[in-house]
Write a protein that holds these residues in place. Sequence first.
Motif, mmCIF file in Angstrom:
data_model
loop_
_atom_site.group_PDB
_atom_site.id
_atom_site.type_symbol
_atom_site.label_atom_id
_atom_site.label_comp_id
_atom_site.label_asym_id
_atom_site.label_seq_id
_atom_site.Cartn_x
_atom_site.Cartn_y
_atom_site.Cartn_z
ATOM 1 N N TYR A 41 0.818 -1.215 0.000
ATOM 2 C CA TYR A 41 0.000 0.000 0.000
ATOM 3 C C TYR A 41 0.852 1.265 0.000
ATOM 4 C CZ TYR A 41 -3.192 3.617 1.619
ATOM 5 O OH TYR A 41 -3.907 4.770 1.739
ATOM 6 N N CYS A 42 1.906 1.267 0.791
ATOM 7 C CA CYS A 42 2.745 2.472 0.909
ATOM 8 C C CYS A 42 3.364 2.852 -0.433
ATOM 9 C CB CYS A 42 3.834 2.271 1.948
ATOM 10 S SG CYS A 42 3.193 2.138 3.626
ATOM 11 N N LEU A 43 3.750 1.873 -1.215
ATOM 12 C CA LEU A 43 4.324 2.167 -2.523
ATOM 13 C C LEU A 43 3.244 2.649 -3.484
ATOM 14 C CD1 LEU A 43 7.120 2.039 -3.880
ATOM 15 C CD2 LEU A 43 6.411 -0.128 -4.853
ATOM 16 N N ARG A 44 2.066 2.087 -3.362
ATOM 17 C CA ARG A 44 0.978 2.485 -4.265
ATOM 18 C C ARG A 44 0.489 3.901 -4.016
ATOM 19 N NH1 ARG A 44 -3.496 -1.132 -3.511
ATOM 20 N NH2 ARG A 44 -2.468 -1.953 -1.682
ATOM 21 N N VAL A 45 0.591 4.401 -2.793
ATOM 22 C CA VAL A 45 0.117 5.764 -2.499
ATOM 23 C C VAL A 45 1.265 6.778 -2.491
ATOM 24 C CG1 VAL A 45 -1.906 4.976 -1.232
ATOM 25 C CG2 VAL A 45 0.214 5.455 0.014
ATOM 26 N N ASN A 46 2.459 6.316 -2.781
ATOM 27 C CA ASN A 46 3.617 7.207 -2.851
ATOM 28 C C ASN A 46 3.389 8.223 -3.976
ATOM 29 O OD1 ASN A 46 6.331 8.146 -3.647
ATOM 30 N ND2 ASN A 46 7.042 6.615 -2.197
ATOM 31 N N PRO A 47 3.712 9.483 -3.769
ATOM 32 C CA PRO A 47 3.522 10.470 -4.830
ATOM 33 C C PRO A 47 4.369 10.184 -6.071
ATOM 34 C CG PRO A 47 4.381 11.522 -2.833
ATOM 35 C CD PRO A 47 4.199 10.079 -2.532
ATOM 36 N N ARG A 48 5.444 9.461 -5.889
ATOM 37 C CA ARG A 48 6.268 9.066 -7.036
ATOM 38 C C ARG A 48 5.781 7.709 -7.523
ATOM 39 N NH1 ARG A 48 10.459 5.759 -8.294
ATOM 40 N NH2 ARG A 48 12.085 6.538 -9.648
ATOM 41 N N THR A 49 5.575 7.577 -8.805
ATOM 42 C CA THR A 49 5.155 6.302 -9.382
ATOM 43 C C THR A 49 6.368 5.389 -9.505
ATOM 44 O OG1 THR A 49 3.393 7.367 -10.630
ATOM 45 C CG2 THR A 49 4.083 5.189 -11.375
ATOM 46 N N TRP A 50 6.257 4.191 -8.923
ATOM 47 C CA TRP A 50 7.324 3.202 -8.973
ATOM 48 C C TRP A 50 6.951 2.103 -9.958
ATOM 49 C CZ3 TRP A 50 11.839 2.667 -5.904
ATOM 50 C CH2 TRP A 50 12.044 3.714 -5.008
ATOM 51 N N THR A 51 7.835 1.840 -10.911
ATOM 52 C CA THR A 51 7.648 0.728 -11.835
ATOM 53 C C THR A 51 8.414 -0.482 -11.298
ATOM 54 O OG1 THR A 51 9.624 1.227 -13.137
ATOM 55 C CG2 THR A 51 7.551 2.334 -13.793
ATOM 56 N N GLU A 52 8.178 -1.621 -11.893
ATOM 57 C CA GLU A 52 8.929 -2.815 -11.499
ATOM 58 C C GLU A 52 10.428 -2.567 -11.692
ATOM 59 O OE1 GLU A 52 9.607 -7.479 -12.743
ATOM 60 O OE2 GLU A 52 7.711 -6.522 -13.285
ATOM 61 N N ARG A 53 10.765 -1.907 -12.764
ATOM 62 C CA ARG A 53 12.175 -1.602 -13.044
ATOM 63 C C ARG A 53 12.774 -0.724 -11.939
ATOM 64 N NH1 ARG A 53 14.404 1.084 -18.646
ATOM 65 N NH2 ARG A 53 16.583 1.102 -18.044
ATOM 66 N N ASP A 54 12.016 0.266 -11.484
ATOM 67 C CA ASP A 54 12.480 1.146 -10.408
ATOM 68 C C ASP A 54 12.740 0.355 -9.126
ATOM 69 O OD1 ASP A 54 12.134 3.449 -12.033
ATOM 70 O OD2 ASP A 54 10.066 3.702 -11.341
ATOM 71 N N VAL A 55 11.802 -0.516 -8.785
ATOM 72 C CA VAL A 55 11.929 -1.300 -7.554
ATOM 73 C C VAL A 55 13.133 -2.229 -7.658
ATOM 74 C CG1 VAL A 55 10.810 -3.005 -6.065
ATOM 75 C CG2 VAL A 55 9.475 -1.117 -7.020
ATOM 76 N N ARG A 56 13.307 -2.868 -8.800
ATOM 77 C CA ARG A 56 14.466 -3.752 -8.999
ATOM 78 C C ARG A 56 15.775 -2.971 -8.870
ATOM 79 N NH1 ARG A 56 13.641 -8.796 -10.251
ATOM 80 N NH2 ARG A 56 11.573 -9.366 -10.969
ATOM 81 N N ALA A 57 15.796 -1.777 -9.424
ATOM 82 C CA ALA A 57 17.004 -0.946 -9.343
ATOM 83 C C ALA A 57 17.300 -0.574 -7.888
ATOM 84 C CB ALA A 57 16.850 0.301 -10.210
ATOM 85 N N ALA A 58 16.267 -0.275 -7.120
ATOM 86 C CA ALA A 58 16.449 0.060 -5.708
ATOM 87 C C ALA A 58 17.011 -1.137 -4.941
ATOM 88 C CB ALA A 58 15.134 0.526 -5.093
#
Length: 68
Positions: A41-58
Amino acid sequence: GSRAVRAVRRLLAAIGLPTLREAGVQEGHIDRLVELSLADYCLRVNPRTWTERDVRAAYAAAMALDGR
């Protein structure tokens, strides 16, 4: 920015927060962690949109840390 990053790393080391590797996370866990992160939920309501690629990079950046 880099001074702030160093300050946060010093704080995390001071309180003993382990890196992912120190906590036992292995490369084979990343797919499941990405899946769980994208559903969180926290990622879904984050003002920044996270893609799968973004999460993998993190996670890749976090896994690259040898220590604090």
